[in-house]
Enzyme design. Structure first.
Site, PDB file in Angstrom:
ATOM      1  N   TYR A  96      66.395  56.552  34.902  1.00 22.38           N
ATOM      2  CA  TYR A  96      67.603  56.972  34.181  1.00 22.38           C
ATOM      3  C   TYR A  96      67.675  56.296  32.810  1.00 22.38           C
ATOM      4  CZ  TYR A  96      72.553  57.840  33.175  1.00 22.38           C
ATOM      5  OH  TYR A  96      73.727  58.219  32.591  1.00 22.38           O
ATOM      6  N   HIS A 182      59.048  53.659  38.721  1.00 25.32           N
ATOM      7  CA  HIS A 182      59.755  52.390  38.956  1.00 25.32           C
ATOM      8  C   HIS A 182      58.761  51.229  39.031  1.00 25.32           C
ATOM      9  CE1 HIS A 182      63.860  53.839  39.668  1.00 25.32           C
ATOM     10  NE2 HIS A 182      63.232  54.966  39.987  1.00 25.32           N
ATOM     11  N   ASP A 240      71.291  27.095  51.489  1.00 22.26           N
ATOM     12  CA  ASP A 240      72.057  27.158  50.243  1.00 22.26           C
ATOM     13  C   ASP A 240      72.887  25.897  50.009  1.00 22.26           C
ATOM     14  OD1 ASP A 240      71.005  29.668  50.295  1.00 22.26           O
ATOM     15  OD2 ASP A 240      72.858  30.635  50.944  1.00 22.26           O
TER      16      ASP A 240
END
Ligand code: XMP
Length: 526
Positions: A96, A182, A240
Site C-alpha cells: 500500500y 513484502h 520483562d
C-alpha cells in the site's frame, strides 16, 4: 522566514536517529519495525496521520511506509501529509505504501485482473540500489489487488513479476523507493537483504543498535530521570520485570529495592530461582514476601475465572502496598512495559485492541500510590528484551522463559484453587517442562504447560479403581499470542509426559491433549 526551533539543535549522530515506520494499518507494520531493528537500526512505528513537522523533529534517517488493507482509491483511504515528500528523507513504500507513493507522485494505480496473493517469482535488476548483490531471480511474497501501472515521475522499474510488471521502482535522485512485495515476511527470500540495501546503502544508516548500546542508553536515561531518589520494582519472575529491574539496578544501584510477592501460583522452584538470581547472584536489594496463605485464603470457594483474576490482582496490590509502605519515601516505580503493549494500547495512534480477558498483570499497580513510572523497556520488543537480559548476564532459564500469566497456576486450575490441586498441577507442569526441554522443543514453542480441570474420572491402578483428576497438556506455537496453533508434539514426547505424570503424581489417572487453535480457543483455559 524563521526556521522551526528544532532545526537549530545540533545534528544528532546517525546512530541516534531512528527509522520511522509509517503505519497504514497493515498487519505487518510491527514486523517491519522489528526487521529494521534486526538489521541493527533503531526503528519506531508512527501513525500515518503524523505531520511533516513532527517527522522532521524526530530527524529520521529514513521512512518506511507500511502496507494496509485499503485500496488507495477507497473512501477514507489513509493518506499522509504531502509535505513529507519535501523533506528529502529516503522513503521506502511497501505494498500500500508503494501504491500511495505512486499515486501521490504522478504515477498510476489500478485494479487489474491479476491480484497476487502468496508466492510470486520476481525478476529483479541487479544494477538497482534495492537489489544490489542479490540474484535476479527471486521469490517475493505478495498480497495485493491493486497494482502500480505507472511508476512515479522520474522513477524507474527495477523488479517485475508476471502479474505485476511493476513490482519495485526507485528514484535515487528523489530518494523514493517502492516494493509491491513484502520484504518483512520470511517467505520473501531476500526480503531482509532488500531492507538492508535500503537502510545501509540508500539511507546510510549505521548498524549500531545492539543490546550493549541499549543498556548504555537506558541506564543513562534512568540515572538522569531518577537522580538520587528511591526506586521500587515489583518482580514477577518473568523476563520483562527481571530485565527492567536489572537495568535499574545497573543505573542506580542500592537506590533500588525489588519486591517479590510470592503468591504461591508460580511453577515448581521458580520462586527460589528469583530469590537466588536477584539476591544471591546480582545482590539486588530484595524484599521477598511469602504471601501464599493469604492468596489461597482469598481464593477459597471461588471458581469464576474473572473473579479469580480480580481477587489476585487486588490482593497483589494490597500486599505490595503494605511492603512498599515499610520502605519509607519512594518516588519511582520500575515497570517492564514493552513496546508491543505501548502499541496495543494506542501508542501508535491506532485503536485499542479489544480486550478478551482482563489481563491482570501482576505488577499492574494502583495509581493512588502516586509513584512515577520508569519504563526502560518501553521501546523494546520481547526478543530484544531477551537479548538485553543475556547481555546483562541473566540465567538462560529466566531469559528464555516462556510467557507465564501473572495469576499463574491459579488460572490453570479450572474450578476452585486448593492447596492439593496446586501441588498436583505444579508437579504435572514440571514434568511437561522437563520433557519439553529434554526434547529440545522449549524455545520453539510459544508456551507449553499443564492444565488441571477440577473434574474426576474413573481409572484403574494396580487392582484398584481410582477416581482422580485428569491433566491436560497444552502446547502452542505462536508469534505474538494473538493467534496460535496447537503444537504437533512428537508421540514419544507425549508418551513420556503422560507416563511420567500418571506414574509419578498421585491424584492423576488420565492425561489428555488439547488440540485447539486460537481462535476459537484461547491459549490459557481461563
Ligand atoms: P490467551 O489465553 O488469551 O493468552 O490466549 C494470551 C497470552 O496472554 C497470557 N495471559 C495472561 N497474562 N495475565 C497475564 O499476565 C493474565 O491474566 C493472562 N491471561 C493470559 C497467556 O499466557 C498468553 O501468553
Amino acid at each position: 522566514m524563521s526556521e522551526p526551533a528544532v532545526l537549530s539543535l545540533p545534528e544528532p549522530a546517525p546512530e541516534e536517529r531512528p527509522v520511522l515506520v509509517v503505519d497504514f494499518g497493515g498487519q505487518y507494520s510491527q514486523l517491519i519495525a522489528r526487521r529494521v531493528r534486526e538489521a541493527r537500526v533503531y526503528s519506531e512505528l508512527v501513525p500515518h496521520t503524523i505531520s511533516a513537522d513532527a517527522v522532521r523533529a524526530r530527524r529520521p534517517l529514513a521512512l518506511v511506509l507500511s502496507g494496509g488493507p485499503a485500496s488507495v482509491y477507497a473512501d477514507g483511504a489513509p493518506r499522509m501529509d504531502p509535505a513529507l515528500y519535501e523533506l528529502g528523507i529516503p522513503m521506502l513504500g511497501i505494498c500500500y505504501g508503494m501504491q500511495l507513493m505512486a499515486l501521490d507522485r504522478g504515477g498510476r494505480v489500478e485494479r487489474t485482473d491479476t491480484a497476487e496473493f502468496g508466492r510470486a517469482d520476481l525478476r529483479a535488476e541487479r544494477e538497482s540500489e534495492l537489489f544490489t548483490g542479490l540474484p535476479d531471480e527471486q521469490v517475493g511474497w505478495m498480497s495485493h489487488r491493486d497494482s502500480v501501472t505507472a511508476p512515479p515521475e522520474g522513477a524507474r522499474v527495477v523488479a517485475a513479476s508476471a502479474a505485476a510488471p511493476i513490482s519495485a521502482f526507485e528514484d535515487p535522485a528523489a530518494r523514493l523507493y517502492g516494493v509491491q512485495f513484502h520484504p518483512e515476511v520470511v517467505h520473501t527470500e531476500y526480503g531482509q537483504d532488500v531492507l538492508k540495501n535500503f537502510l545501509y546503502r540508500v539511507a546510510e544508516a549505521p548498524p549500531a543498535w545492539t543490546a550493549a548500546a541499549v543498556i548504555e542508553e537506558e541506564t543513562a536515561r534512568i540515572r538522569a530521570e531518577v537522580g538520587s531518589e528511591r526506586v521500587l520494582c515489583a518482580l514477577s519472575g518473568g523476563v520483562d520485570s527481571a530485565v527492567a529491574a536489572l537495568l535499574a539496578y545497573k543505573a542506580v544501584g542500592d537506590q533500588l529495592t525489588c519486591v517479590f510477592v510470592d503468591h504461591g501460583f508460580m511453577r515448581k522452584d521458580e520462586a527460589e530461582q528469583v530469590v537466588e538470581t536477584f539476591a544471591g547472584h546480582f545482590h539486588v536489594p530484595l524484599v521477598h514476601v511469602d504471601a501464599r496463605e493469604r492468596f489461597l485464603a482469598r481464593l477459597a470457594g471461588v471458581s469464576d475465572p474473572e473473579e479469580k483474576r480480580r481477587r489476585i490482582g487486588e490482593e497483589f496490590i494490597r500486599v505490595f502496598e503494605e511492603e512498599a509502605g515499610k520502605l519509607g519515601a519512594v518516588r519511582y516505580l520500575v515497570q517492564g512495559t514493552l513496546y508491543s503493549d505501548v502499541i496495543e494500547s494506542g501508542g501508535s495512534g491506532e485503536g485499542v485492541a479489544a480486550t478478551i480477558k482482563s489481563h491482570h498483570n501482576v505488577g499492574g499497580l494502583p495509581e493512588e500510590m502516586d509513584l512515577e513510572l520508569v519504563e526502560p523497556l518501553r521501546m523494546l520488543f520481547k526478543d530484544e528484551v531477551r537479548r538485553v537480559g543475556e547481555e546483562l548476564g541473566m540465567p538462560e532459564k529466566m531469559v528464555w522463559r516462556q510467557p507465564f500469566p501473572g495469576p499463574g497456576l491459579a488460572i490453570r486450575i479450572i474450578g476452585e484453587v486448593t492447596e492439593e490441586r496446586l501441588a498436583i498441577l505444579r508437579e504435572a507442569d514440571a514434568v511437561v517442562q522437563d520433557e519439553i526441554r529434554r526434547a529440545g522443543l522449549y524455545r520453539e514453542l510459544w508456551q507449553s504447560f499443564a492444565v488441571l480441570p477440577a473434574i474426576r474420572s474413573v481409572g484403574v491402578q494396580g487392582d484398584e479403581r481410582t477416581y482422580a483428576y485428569p491433566i491436560v497438556i497444552r502446547a502452542v506455537t505462536s508469534d505474538d499470542a494473538m493467534t496460535a496453533d496447537w503444537a504437533r508434539l512428537p508421540y514419544d514426547v507425549l508418551e513420556a509426559i503422560s507416563g511420567r505424570i500418571i506414574n509419578e503424581i498421585p491424584g492423576v489417572n488420565r492425561v489428555a491433549l488439547d488440540i485447539s487453535s486460537k481462535p476459537p480457543a484461547t491459549i490459557e483455559w481461563e
